[in-house]
Motif scaffolding. Structure first.
Motif, short mmCIF file in Angstrom:
data_model
loop_
_atom_site.label_atom_id
_atom_site.label_comp_id
_atom_site.label_asym_id
_atom_site.label_seq_id
_atom_site.Cartn_x
_atom_site.Cartn_y
_atom_site.Cartn_z
N GLY A 126 66.33 72.40 28.22
CA GLY A 126 65.55 71.16 28.29
C GLY A 126 64.23 71.21 27.55
N ALA A 127 64.02 72.24 26.71
CA ALA A 127 62.78 72.32 25.93
C ALA A 127 62.72 71.19 24.91
N LEU A 128 61.51 70.80 24.55
CA LEU A 128 61.32 69.73 23.58
C LEU A 128 60.76 70.29 22.29
N ILE A 129 61.30 69.84 21.19
CA ILE A 129 60.82 70.27 19.88
C ILE A 129 60.15 69.07 19.21
N ASP A 130 58.89 69.25 18.82
CA ASP A 130 58.13 68.24 18.09
C ASP A 130 58.16 68.64 16.62
#
Length: 198
Positions: A126-130
């Motif tokens: 569930g990590a977010l990559i910007d």
């Protein structure tokens, strides 16, 4: 402005006849203009962190592939865990080999072969990559990285494309282009600052 209107402006500035169509044309000058416009847009997209190119995507798990439109990580962070904690980058495969084997409370990520690896592995869930997208061309709701029709538009100020294509055209023809390049560079700085709200 569209690809067609950009090239029309360039044609007027360099004193050649406008083209009936750009994309799909077999006119050598139209093909050259299309190539210059593509190169110009690619350069402009790479040289700034344009707000319109910022994207966020969720990683399902460690080892997930980067998004298809990935250009580079957003400055100042890049990847954060589902709880908002920033995940620290590792840029060296030797360091990653050690970090991925040693237990740590601090999560780390390593980008290799188009995938994002996270250690400990559960931090990737569930990590977010910007990131910044390479898709700087828009047509309706579709974003893409290459021109494919004459009514495609850019997500950044298109006057930058006009100025960039002009200096590229002049350089290719063996004409002086320093003034046009300087104008483009000055406008680029101004537009970058404007995009950042400065």
């Amino acid at each position: 402005m569209s690809l067609k209107t950009i090239i029309d402006e360039v044609c007027d500035a360099v004193s050649i006849d406008r083209f009936d169509a750009i994309y799909g044309s077999d006119d050598p000058n139209a093909l050259t203009m299309l190539d210059h416009a593509q190169q110009a847009g690619d350069e402009i997209a790479r040289r700034a962190d344009w707000q319109a190119l910022l994207r966020t995507e969720m990683l399902v798990a460690s080892g997930d592939p980067l998004p298809e439109d990935f250009q580079r990580l957003a400055p100042g962070g890049g990847i954060r865990a589902a709880d908002g904690t920033f995940i620290r980058p590792v840029t060296n495969s030797g360091q990653w080999a050690i970090i991925s084997q040693v237990g740590s409370v601090q999560p780390y990520y390593f980008i290799s072969n188009g995938t994002v690896r996270v250690a400990p592995v559960t931090s990737g869930d569930g990590a977010l990559i910007d990131y910044l997208s390479k898709d700087w061309i828009k047509n309706g709701a579709e974003f893409k990285a290459e021109y494919s029709v004459d009514d495609d538009t850019a997500v950044f100020p298109e006057r930058l494309l006009v100025k960039n294509v002009i200096w590229r055209w002049r350089r290719q023809k063996g004409l002086a282009f320093d003034d046009q390049l300087a104008e483009f560079e000055a406008d680029l700085v101004q537009e970058i600052n404007s995009d950042r709200g400065a």
